[in-house]
Design a protein around this motif. Structure first.
Motif, short mmCIF file in Angstrom:
data_model
loop_
_atom_site.label_atom_id
_atom_site.label_comp_id
_atom_site.label_asym_id
_atom_site.label_seq_id
_atom_site.Cartn_x
_atom_site.Cartn_y
_atom_site.Cartn_z
N ASN A 10 47.05 57.97 58.59
CA ASN A 10 46.26 57.15 57.68
C ASN A 10 45.11 57.98 57.10
OD1 ASN A 10 43.98 55.49 56.96
ND2 ASN A 10 45.05 53.75 57.87
N ASP A 11 45.08 58.13 55.75
CA ASP A 11 44.10 59.00 55.10
C ASP A 11 42.65 58.62 55.44
OD1 ASP A 11 46.04 60.52 54.00
OD2 ASP A 11 45.94 59.61 51.98
N ALA A 12 42.39 57.31 55.50
CA ALA A 12 41.02 56.88 55.78
C ALA A 12 40.62 57.29 57.20
CB ALA A 12 40.91 55.36 55.63
N ASP A 13 41.57 57.23 58.12
CA ASP A 13 41.27 57.63 59.50
C ASP A 13 41.03 59.14 59.60
OD1 ASP A 13 41.63 54.98 60.13
OD2 ASP A 13 42.94 55.36 61.84
N VAL A 14 41.84 59.91 58.86
CA VAL A 14 41.63 61.37 58.85
C VAL A 14 40.25 61.68 58.27
CG1 VAL A 14 42.46 63.59 57.96
CG2 VAL A 14 44.11 61.87 58.74
N ALA A 15 39.90 60.97 57.19
CA ALA A 15 38.57 61.17 56.59
C ALA A 15 37.47 60.82 57.58
CB ALA A 15 38.45 60.32 55.32
N GLU A 16 37.71 59.80 58.38
CA GLU A 16 36.71 59.43 59.39
C GLU A 16 36.55 60.55 60.44
OE1 GLU A 16 37.03 55.44 60.73
OE2 GLU A 16 35.29 55.64 62.06
N ALA A 17 37.67 61.14 60.83
CA ALA A 17 37.61 62.27 61.78
C ALA A 17 36.81 63.43 61.17
CB ALA A 17 39.02 62.74 62.14
N VAL A 18 37.04 63.71 59.89
CA VAL A 18 36.30 64.78 59.20
C VAL A 18 34.81 64.48 59.22
CG1 VAL A 18 35.94 65.95 56.99
CG2 VAL A 18 38.26 65.37 57.72
N GLY A 19 34.47 63.22 58.94
CA GLY A 19 33.06 62.82 58.93
C GLY A 19 32.42 62.99 60.30
N LEU A 20 33.13 62.61 61.35
CA LEU A 20 32.60 62.77 62.71
C LEU A 20 32.37 64.25 63.01
CD1 LEU A 20 34.81 60.15 64.63
CD2 LEU A 20 32.30 60.10 64.43
N LEU A 21 33.37 65.07 62.69
CA LEU A 21 33.24 66.52 62.97
C LEU A 21 32.07 67.12 62.19
CD1 LEU A 21 37.06 67.28 63.01
CD2 LEU A 21 35.50 67.62 64.95
N ALA A 22 31.94 66.71 60.93
CA ALA A 22 30.84 67.23 60.10
C ALA A 22 29.49 66.81 60.66
CB ALA A 22 31.00 66.75 58.66
N ALA A 23 29.48 65.68 61.37
CA ALA A 23 28.22 65.18 61.96
C ALA A 23 27.98 65.76 63.36
CB ALA A 23 28.26 63.65 62.01
N GLY A 24 28.82 66.72 63.77
CA GLY A 24 28.60 67.36 65.06
C GLY A 24 29.21 66.63 66.24
N ARG A 25 30.10 65.66 65.94
CA ARG A 25 30.75 64.92 67.04
C ARG A 25 32.03 65.66 67.46
NH1 ARG A 25 26.46 62.85 68.43
NH2 ARG A 25 27.79 62.12 70.14
N ILE A 26 32.61 65.24 68.59
CA ILE A 26 33.82 65.92 69.08
C ILE A 26 35.03 64.98 69.05
CG2 ILE A 26 32.60 67.68 70.39
CD1 ILE A 26 33.00 66.07 72.92
N VAL A 27 36.12 65.50 68.53
CA VAL A 27 37.30 64.69 68.24
C VAL A 27 38.55 65.40 68.78
CG1 VAL A 27 38.70 63.66 66.39
CG2 VAL A 27 36.22 63.84 66.11
N ALA A 28 39.37 64.70 69.55
CA ALA A 28 40.64 65.29 70.00
C ALA A 28 41.64 65.23 68.86
CB ALA A 28 41.17 64.54 71.22
N VAL A 29 42.35 66.34 68.68
CA VAL A 29 43.21 66.48 67.50
C VAL A 29 44.61 66.95 67.92
CG1 VAL A 29 41.28 66.99 65.95
CG2 VAL A 29 42.40 68.87 67.15
N PRO A 30 45.63 66.51 67.16
CA PRO A 30 46.99 66.92 67.51
C PRO A 30 47.29 68.34 67.02
CG PRO A 30 47.04 65.56 65.54
CD PRO A 30 45.60 65.62 65.98
N THR A 31 48.02 69.11 67.82
CA THR A 31 48.61 70.35 67.32
C THR A 31 50.06 70.33 67.80
OG1 THR A 31 48.41 71.99 69.10
CG2 THR A 31 46.38 71.51 67.85
N GLU A 32 50.86 71.30 67.36
CA GLU A 32 52.26 71.33 67.79
C GLU A 32 52.40 71.72 69.26
OE1 GLU A 32 50.62 73.61 66.34
OE2 GLU A 32 51.66 75.53 66.12
#
Ligand code: TXA
Ligand code: MG
Length: 330
Positions: A10-32
């Motif tokens: 969901n694009d809005a959710d990805v944008a929210e993750a970007v916003g959190l990261l830009a604000a110095g927060r920590i987010v678990a993210v998927p990789t292969e």
């Protein structure tokens, strides 16, 4: 803090993750490979939060994830031809390159070392996320595996929540990881290059690509030390090796099905409850499912988990390495 679950499709959710990261927060993210616990690598305070949430010693360096090889080159002061060959052959993918860090990479990320490990991951959600965080001016995402220090790495968003709920700001759910074990780490600061950790790219494939260019590679599994200094784990007796990738239930691993069965019967005759780790014929399935299977076995609350080691061929080398570390004494 309660942990937000975001939908990677969901694009809005990805944008929210970007916003959190830009604000110095920590987010678990998927990789292969496995889920990573990401912070903006340009923000020292955010990176410190990652160490804290994981309970990881601050001298144990993090991998920096970037969108492409151009970004990686900028973070290195000595991008060797070995590094370039690996990047061209295996990126995006489950391969990480150890190189001399440029001043653009903070020593907080690298535990004070003058080297940095770089990777271009191959997961559509992570790639979209990286493009967006670079657009915001970040050098990349510093991310170790998103588990408590020493525990089994997460290959689904729910594994992350099981380990770190309330300790991190959000999890971006990108579905189950397809490779299932961490990236192969290659030290390109030395000549020949050295494989420090077997992982998602087979050692044989690296050797083959290098030999086309007249280069060779050494294989020293287990020398990625707790504090990032090469060679320390090797100097410690195997029994002293701190267990890693480990379930709570004791794990024993065996070379042959008959040895496994014998040990299982012996333990059962002593009244122990034993569960057997599934060992799919295909090493790709074994790797993909390894950590989920370890967690599932752990959840059964048995006294002992028994597992079969695959042959050390291709991806089998990485699966063996993780099983041996998970079975190491604590
Ligand atoms: O697949 C992966 O590599 C995953 C995903 C999230 O990308 N990441 C991962 O990170 O496995 P981590 O932190 O769990 O393992 C990275 C390993 C650690 O053993 C760390 O000590 C080593 O890489 N490392 C990182 N930077 C280093 C450096 N500059 N010198 C030596 N070792 C380093
Ligand atoms: Mg890890």
């Amino acid at each position: 803090m309660s942990t937000l679950i975001l939908d990677g499709s969901n694009d809005a959710d990805v944008a929210e993750a970007v916003g959190l990261l830009a604000a110095g927060r920590i987010v678990a993210v998927p990789t292969e490979t496995v889920y990573g616990l990401a912070a903006d690598a340009s923000n020292d305070d955010a990176v410190r939060r990652v160490f804290e949430a994981k309970g990881r010693p601050t001298n144990h360096p993090l991998i920096v994830h970037v969108a492409d090889v151009e970004r990686a080159r900028k973070l290195s002061t000595d991008w060797t031809s070995a590094a370039e060959i690996l990047a061209q052959s295996f990126w995006p993918g489950p391969l990480s390159i150890l190189t001399r860090r440029s001043s653009g990479v903070s020593g907080v990320v690298t535990g004070g070392l003058d080297t940095v490990v770089l990777r271009v991951p191959d997961h559509p959600v992570m790639r979209r996320l990286l493009a967006l965080v670079h657009d915001q001016g970040s050098i990349g995402l510093a991310a170790p595996s998103a588990n408590r220090f020493g525990a089994v790495s997460p290959t689904t968003a729910s594994h992350v929540v099981a380990d770190l709920n309330g300790r991190i700001d959000a999890v971006l759910d990108g579905g189950p990881c397809s490779v299932g074990v961490e990236s192969t780490i290659v030290d390109c600061t030395s000549e020949p290059a050295v494989i420090l950790r077997p992982g998602g790219v087979a050692v044989e494939d690296i050797a083959a690509v290098f030999s086309e260019h007249g280069l060779s590679v050494e294989f020293s599994p287990g020398v990625v030390a707790e504090n990032g200094n090469r060679g320390i784990e090797q100097a410690i007796a195997p029994g002293m090796l701190r267990s890693h990738y480990a379930p709570n239930t004791r794990l024993q691993v065996f070379e042959t099905p008959s040895a496994l069965t014998e040990a299982r019967h012996a333990a059962q005759s002593r009244g122990l409850r034993v569960v057997e780790l599934p060992h799919p014929e295909s090493v790709y399935e074994y790797s993909r499912d390894l950590y989920a299977s370890l967690r599932a076995c752990d959840d059964l609350g048995a006294d002992l988990i028994v597992g079969l080691l695959p042959r050390a061929v291709g991806l089998g080398a990485a699966v063996r390495d993780r099983l041996l570390k998970a079975a190491a004494e604590r």
